[in-house]
Design a protein around this motif. Structure first.
Motif, mmCIF file in Angstrom:
data_model
loop_
_atom_site.group_PDB
_atom_site.id
_atom_site.type_symbol
_atom_site.label_atom_id
_atom_site.label_comp_id
_atom_site.label_asym_id
_atom_site.label_seq_id
_atom_site.Cartn_x
_atom_site.Cartn_y
_atom_site.Cartn_z
ATOM 1 N N LEU A 1 0.818 -1.216 0.000
ATOM 2 C CA LEU A 1 0.000 0.000 0.000
ATOM 3 C C LEU A 1 0.852 1.267 0.000
ATOM 4 O O LEU A 1 0.607 2.181 -0.791
ATOM 5 C CB LEU A 1 -0.948 -0.012 1.196
ATOM 6 C CG LEU A 1 -1.929 -1.190 1.230
ATOM 7 C CD1 LEU A 1 -2.615 -1.277 2.576
ATOM 8 C CD2 LEU A 1 -2.939 -1.076 0.098
ATOM 9 N N VAL A 2 1.861 1.330 0.869
ATOM 10 C CA VAL A 2 2.646 2.570 0.961
ATOM 11 C C VAL A 2 3.531 2.790 -0.257
ATOM 12 O O VAL A 2 3.865 3.927 -0.590
ATOM 13 C CB VAL A 2 3.493 2.657 2.257
ATOM 14 C CG1 VAL A 2 2.612 2.587 3.485
ATOM 15 C CG2 VAL A 2 4.599 1.628 2.299
ATOM 16 N N SER A 3 3.931 1.718 -0.916
ATOM 17 C CA SER A 3 4.819 1.870 -2.076
ATOM 18 C C SER A 3 4.062 2.053 -3.387
ATOM 19 O O SER A 3 4.671 2.294 -4.421
ATOM 20 C CB SER A 3 5.770 0.679 -2.180
ATOM 21 O OG SER A 3 5.049 -0.511 -2.441
ATOM 22 N N ASP A 4 2.734 1.969 -3.346
ATOM 23 C CA ASP A 4 1.918 2.195 -4.544
ATOM 24 C C ASP A 4 1.435 3.652 -4.526
ATOM 25 O O ASP A 4 0.344 3.953 -4.041
ATOM 26 C CB ASP A 4 0.735 1.231 -4.588
ATOM 27 C CG ASP A 4 -0.067 1.360 -5.875
ATOM 28 O OD1 ASP A 4 0.195 2.295 -6.672
ATOM 29 O OD2 ASP A 4 -0.965 0.524 -6.082
ATOM 30 N N VAL A 5 2.270 4.540 -5.055
ATOM 31 C CA VAL A 5 1.944 5.970 -5.000
ATOM 32 C C VAL A 5 0.665 6.304 -5.756
ATOM 33 O O VAL A 5 0.040 7.326 -5.484
ATOM 34 C CB VAL A 5 3.121 6.851 -5.505
ATOM 35 C CG1 VAL A 5 4.315 6.720 -4.569
ATOM 36 C CG2 VAL A 5 3.488 6.543 -6.938
ATOM 37 N N GLU B 1 1.157 9.718 -11.526
ATOM 38 C CA GLU B 1 1.469 8.740 -12.569
ATOM 39 C C GLU B 1 2.973 8.573 -12.688
ATOM 40 O O GLU B 1 3.735 9.509 -12.523
ATOM 41 C CB GLU B 1 0.785 9.083 -13.892
ATOM 42 C CG GLU B 1 1.298 10.159 -14.710
ATOM 43 C CD GLU B 1 0.431 10.551 -15.886
ATOM 44 O OE1 GLU B 1 0.880 10.271 -17.007
ATOM 45 O OE2 GLU B 1 -0.620 11.172 -15.705
ATOM 46 N N TRP B 2 3.368 7.314 -12.901
ATOM 47 C CA TRP B 2 4.781 6.987 -13.068
ATOM 48 C C TRP B 2 5.291 7.556 -14.381
ATOM 49 O O TRP B 2 4.535 7.671 -15.349
ATOM 50 C CB TRP B 2 4.981 5.467 -13.043
ATOM 51 C CG TRP B 2 4.748 4.874 -11.687
ATOM 52 C CD1 TRP B 2 3.652 4.180 -11.278
ATOM 53 C CD2 TRP B 2 5.617 4.947 -10.560
ATOM 54 N NE1 TRP B 2 3.788 3.812 -9.960
ATOM 55 C CE2 TRP B 2 4.992 4.272 -9.496
ATOM 56 C CE3 TRP B 2 6.869 5.523 -10.339
ATOM 57 C CZ2 TRP B 2 5.575 4.148 -8.239
ATOM 58 C CZ3 TRP B 2 7.449 5.396 -9.086
ATOM 59 C CH2 TRP B 2 6.808 4.724 -8.055
ATOM 60 N N LEU B 3 6.570 7.903 -14.409
ATOM 61 C CA LEU B 3 7.209 8.480 -15.597
ATOM 62 C C LEU B 3 8.265 7.539 -16.157
ATOM 63 O O LEU B 3 8.674 6.579 -15.502
ATOM 64 C CB LEU B 3 7.880 9.814 -15.237
ATOM 65 C CG LEU B 3 6.960 10.923 -14.734
ATOM 66 C CD1 LEU B 3 7.792 12.110 -14.247
ATOM 67 C CD2 LEU B 3 5.987 11.352 -15.826
ATOM 68 N N ASP B 4 8.727 7.853 -17.349
ATOM 69 C CA ASP B 4 9.879 7.171 -17.964
ATOM 70 C C ASP B 4 9.671 5.668 -18.109
ATOM 71 O O ASP B 4 10.625 4.894 -18.022
ATOM 72 C CB ASP B 4 11.166 7.427 -17.166
ATOM 73 C CG ASP B 4 11.387 8.895 -16.832
ATOM 74 O OD1 ASP B 4 11.129 9.742 -17.707
ATOM 75 O OD2 ASP B 4 11.801 9.186 -15.697
ATOM 76 N N GLY B 5 8.427 5.236 -18.276
ATOM 77 C CA GLY B 5 8.153 3.812 -18.452
ATOM 78 C C GLY B 5 8.076 3.025 -17.154
ATOM 79 O O GLY B 5 7.850 1.815 -17.186
ATOM 80 N N ALA B 6 8.273 3.674 -16.016
ATOM 81 C CA ALA B 6 8.162 2.970 -14.730
ATOM 82 C C ALA B 6 6.709 2.551 -14.512
ATOM 83 O O ALA B 6 5.786 3.267 -14.893
ATOM 84 C CB ALA B 6 8.621 3.868 -13.584
ATOM 85 N N THR B 7 6.531 1.394 -13.913
ATOM 86 C CA THR B 7 5.183 0.909 -13.624
ATOM 87 C C THR B 7 4.976 0.663 -12.133
ATOM 88 O O THR B 7 3.911 0.228 -11.723
ATOM 89 C CB THR B 7 4.897 -0.398 -14.394
ATOM 90 O OG1 THR B 7 5.889 -1.356 -14.034
ATOM 91 C CG2 THR B 7 4.922 -0.160 -15.903
ATOM 92 N N GLY C 1 15.232 5.216 -7.909
ATOM 93 C CA GLY C 1 15.447 6.071 -9.075
ATOM 94 C C GLY C 1 14.213 6.293 -9.931
ATOM 95 O O GLY C 1 14.213 7.168 -10.791
ATOM 96 N N ALA C 2 13.143 5.514 -9.711
ATOM 97 C CA ALA C 2 11.913 5.701 -10.498
ATOM 98 C C ALA C 2 11.332 7.078 -10.193
ATOM 99 O O ALA C 2 11.414 7.585 -9.082
ATOM 100 C CB ALA C 2 10.901 4.610 -10.167
ATOM 101 N N ARG C 3 10.732 7.672 -11.229
ATOM 102 C CA ARG C 3 10.164 9.016 -11.083
ATOM 103 C C ARG C 3 8.654 8.971 -11.307
ATOM 104 O O ARG C 3 8.159 8.143 -12.061
ATOM 105 C CB ARG C 3 10.803 9.969 -12.095
ATOM 106 C CG ARG C 3 12.278 10.175 -11.861
ATOM 107 C CD ARG C 3 12.977 11.116 -12.849
ATOM 108 N NE ARG C 3 12.319 11.301 -14.112
ATOM 109 C CZ ARG C 3 11.902 12.491 -14.600
ATOM 110 N NH1 ARG C 3 12.101 13.597 -13.923
ATOM 111 N NH2 ARG C 3 11.322 12.563 -15.782
ATOM 112 N N PHE C 4 7.968 9.899 -10.645
ATOM 113 C CA PHE C 4 6.526 10.028 -10.836
ATOM 114 C C PHE C 4 6.135 11.489 -10.719
ATOM 115 O O PHE C 4 6.827 12.290 -10.091
ATOM 116 C CB PHE C 4 5.732 9.157 -9.849
ATOM 117 C CG PHE C 4 5.976 9.430 -8.397
ATOM 118 C CD1 PHE C 4 5.204 10.348 -7.699
ATOM 119 C CD2 PHE C 4 6.979 8.750 -7.707
ATOM 120 C CE1 PHE C 4 5.413 10.583 -6.355
ATOM 121 C CE2 PHE C 4 7.203 8.976 -6.360
ATOM 122 C CZ PHE C 4 6.422 9.902 -5.677
ATOM 123 N N VAL C 5 5.020 11.827 -11.357
ATOM 124 C CA VAL C 5 4.488 13.184 -11.290
ATOM 125 C C VAL C 5 3.225 13.163 -10.433
ATOM 126 O O VAL C 5 2.414 12.237 -10.537
ATOM 127 C CB VAL C 5 4.216 13.777 -12.693
ATOM 128 C CG1 VAL C 5 3.151 12.999 -13.442
ATOM 129 C CG2 VAL C 5 3.863 15.241 -12.620
#
Length: 168
Positions: free
Chosen positions: A30-34, A48-54, A59-63
């Motif tokens: 739950l906490v890691s599912d932004v 939403e995740w960016l740069d193809g991250a799911t 290092g994963a980015r999200f907006v």
């Protein structure tokens, strides 16, 4: 008596804790599912995740798109800076070297469940709050104090929401 609250440059922090009657692995989901966070927050509208991250990874980015009655609407880009499955999940808002905020969840097994904390640090990089401080520098400590209390209330609500979801 003179107000002696924190200034933005002090990188003030706030932390909220809760015990969750579910194992850390369940709470971690739950906490890691932004993307779940907007349903738990009155301010965060979408993620939403960016740069193809799911999903979460170092290092994963999200907006995130946000809305606040006093600050209007804005969006931020965050990067995962700590990812220790079942233990720590953290991200920096904006520049990782000079973030406008850092957010962190910590999970520890306790009494057959999970001791969960959410922590955040303001600054040191500029944020939307910086504009309010620029406009009213004599009220900086009060502005910071009020915003920290808002974060504290919102974080308590997030942890309660996570607790209810995890304990189902």
């Amino acid at each position: 008596m003179e107000w002696t609250g924190a200034r933005y440059a002090d990188k003030p922090t706030v932390e909220v804790r809760a015990w969750v009657g579910a194992p850390p692995d369940r709470v971690w989901e739950l906490v890691s599912d932004v993307t779940l966070m907007p349903a738990m927050s009155g301010e965060l509208q979408s993620v939403e995740w960016l740069d193809g991250a799911t999903g979460p990874a170092l290092g994963a980015r999200f907006v995130g798109r946000n809305k606040h009655d006093s600050f209007g609407e804005w969006e931020t880009t965050s990067q995962v800076i700590e990812h220790d499955r079942g233990r720590v999940f953290a991200w920096a808002v904006g520049d990782t070297e000079n973030p406008s905020a850092v957010w962190r969840f910590r999970l520890e097994p306790k009494d057959g469940g999970t001791d969960l904390s959410q922590w955040m640090q303001m600054g040191p990089g500029r944020s939307g709050l910086s504009f309010a401080i620029d406009a009213m520098p004599d009220k900086e400590q009060k502005i910071v104090f009020v915003r920290l209390r808002e974060f504290e209330r919102n974080m308590a609500g997030v942890l309660e929401h996570i607790r209810k979801l995890a304990e189902v």
